[in-house]
Design an enzyme around this catalytic site. Structure first.
Site: not given
Ligand code: AMP
Length: 293
Positions: A32, A38-39, A149, A151, A155, A178, A189
């Site tokens: 998003m 992390g991405h 991920g 995370k 999902q 990460v 966020r």
């Protein structure tokens, strides 16, 4: 290398059909935006596995509840493009909402079992929005290796299940969380957190670290672990859930367990909802530098 920016499903599909016809593999990282390390770790993994690396940037309206942060979610395509390129992206797919949700659309995808409980409980409709947009991305981008991920553990599991159930010609890969040097899981966020809240938010990771240490000292009772984590978390966080689940089926684990388990937590710091998790197993590593303080 500069990445090409695509906003049209049709043009993206045509371009990638040619890529695949030429024998080049396609790696895909759905996001998003508001890209962080992390991405970028997912993009680097995609680049290890494929010659063409598509990063999708789409703030998906259907996965946000009516009182959630869709409007104020951070958006910065220029900066995201630079970061994605630096990690190996060759195509940025950033469609407008009308491209992903053509006017008059009325189809939703629901993964019946895995969307129940955990975040599915406190965010009604969230996973239906996620499954729907990811199914659309599978059709827009086409066959390839899609990187997610852990995370967002639920999902990732739900998308794996959907891909299998609906026979999508895709491979799904889940990558480790990460973290910041202090142990906090990276999240778009986190940008919402005020300085005092950032300190309190570290309690999520700290509570998981306490559980890691209890686990290492031999605790295998889910109730005891949940109570310990809940007590630690409640010091600084308005707890949404603390749960122990089977890492594969996501079924709740009650009482004593023997194999690996997922410990997942969610809570609010101010108005910001944060999640974190760890899989407790014989090889579980510390998530705070130097263990729990
Ligand atoms: P988002 O942009 O938040 O929808 O996330 C896009 C992808 O990045 C999802 O597969 C997330 O699980 C993954 N992701 C987000 N934060 C992290 C992190 N700290 N470590 C690894 N992957 C992450």
């Amino acid at each position: 290398m500069t990445a090409r920016i695509q906003t049209s499903v049709l043009e993206l599909r045509n371009e990638l059909d040619e890529v695949r016809a030429g024998g080049r593999r396609v790696g895909v990282v759905p996001t998003m935006g508001a890209l962080h390390e992390g991405h970028l770790s997912l993009i680097r993994e995609a680049a290890r596995r494929a010659e063409e690396v598509v990063v999708t940037i789409f703030v998906n309206p259907t996965q946000f509840g009516p009182n959630e942060d869709f409007e104020r979610y951070p958006r910065d395509l220029e900066n995201d493009t630079k970061r994605a390129e630096s990690a190996g992206a060759t195509i940025i797919f950033a469609p407008p909402v009308a491209e992903m949700y053509p006017s008059g659309e009325q189809t939703r995808v629901r993964v019946v079992g895995l969307s129940r409980g955990l975040c599915g409980e406190s965010r009604p409709g969230h996973f239906e929005g996620v499954a729907t947009v990811v199914a659309k991305l599978f059709n827009a981008v086409g066959p390839g290796c899609y990187i997610f991920g852990q995370k967002d553990f639920q999902q990732w599991r739900l998308i794996e299940q959907m891909a299998r159930d609906l026979l999508f010609p895709v491979e799904i890969v889940g990558m480790p969380i990460v973290r910041e040097p202090d142990g906090m899981a990276l999240s778009s966020r986190n940008a919402y957190l005020k300085p005092g809240e950032r300190l309190r938010a570290l309690t999520l990771a700290r509570s998981l670290q306490h559980a890691i240490e209890a686990y290492r000292s031999g605790v295998r009772d889910s109730g005891r672990l949940v109570d310990g984590v809940s007590a630690e978390l409640a010091k600084d966080v308005r707890v949404d859930y603390v749960e122990i689940r089977d890492p594969s089926s996501l079924d709740p684990i009650v009482g004593e367990f023997s194999g690996p388990v997922l410990l997942a937590v969610a809570g609010y710091v101010g108005s910001t909802r944060l999640i974190d998790n760890v899989v407790l197993c014989s090889t579980v590593a510390d998530i705070l530098p130097g263990g729990a303080q």
